[in-house]
Write a protein that holds these residues in place. Structure first.
Motif, short mmCIF file in Angstrom:
data_model
loop_
_atom_site.label_atom_id
_atom_site.label_comp_id
_atom_site.label_asym_id
_atom_site.label_seq_id
_atom_site.Cartn_x
_atom_site.Cartn_y
_atom_site.Cartn_z
N UNK A 130 0.77 -1.25 0.19
CA UNK A 130 -0.03 -0.10 0.02
C UNK A 130 0.92 1.17 0.09
N UNK A 131 0.50 2.41 -0.86
CA UNK A 131 1.30 3.21 -0.99
C UNK A 131 0.87 4.46 -0.08
N UNK A 132 1.00 4.20 1.30
CA UNK A 132 0.47 5.35 2.22
C UNK A 132 1.49 5.91 2.76
N UNK A 133 2.64 5.78 2.32
CA UNK A 133 3.89 6.51 3.01
C UNK A 133 3.60 7.95 3.30
N UNK A 134 3.96 8.23 4.47
CA UNK A 134 3.62 9.75 4.98
C UNK A 134 4.71 10.17 5.85
#
Length: 164
Positions: A130-134
């Motif tokens: 999942x590209x939820x990087x923050x």
């Protein structure tokens, strides 16, 4: 291995499983691993077109949701609808006996009912694809006790972001 060594090893194994301080897999974790093995076998045995396989996988997810207890089942049904609407490219599948949604064959997000591991709350979570990087830290799982319309919108937004 001698007979004595075998006996000692099996006795130690039994003692460890009877010992409440034993830090191995729980019965629920072992059951989830067995479910995963069965899911992998079922996936490898599926025949037919890609559409047929996808329909069969989704039917398995819907059936697993139907087995859940009332509040978890209601949340899982709503999450299933939200994920399908917000990211139709994700493929529903079972993952360790839980409804999950995959991108390119890898599980992106999943719903874990509270009853699955005798937990206090259900969980909606994301895996590393999942590209939820923050920044250097971000949430990958959310506790759920009920779903509101605002929660559903947040889940839809997170799923869209996770897909990339």
């Amino acid at each position: 291995m001698t007979g004595t060594a075998k006996t000692t090893k099996s006795t130690a194994k039994r003692a460890a499983s009877a010992d409440p301080s034993y830090d191995g897999f729980t019965a629920e974790e072992r059951a989830a691993m067995k479910e995963h093995a069965q899911e992998m076998k079922a996936t490898s045995r599926r025949r037919g077109s890609a559409a047929d396989k996808a329909a069969e996988a989704e039917a398995a997810v819907v059936a697993k949701i139907a087995e859940m207890q009332d509040s978890d089942r209601e949340m899982a049904e709503r999450i299933h609808a939200v994920v399908k609407k917000s990211a139709p490219e994700l493929a529903p599948k079972l993952w360790y006996g839980m409804p999950a949604y995959a991108k390119d064959g890898k599980v992106l997000c999943f719903f874990q009912s509270a009853q699955k591991f005798n937990a206090r709350y259900a969980t909606f979570g994301f895996n590393d694809v999942a590209t939820l990087d923050d920044g250097a830290m971000w949430p990958t799982a959310f506790a759920l006790t009920k779903l509101t319309a605002a929660d559903e919108r947040r889940i839809a937004d997170l799923v869209k972001k996770a897909v990339g």
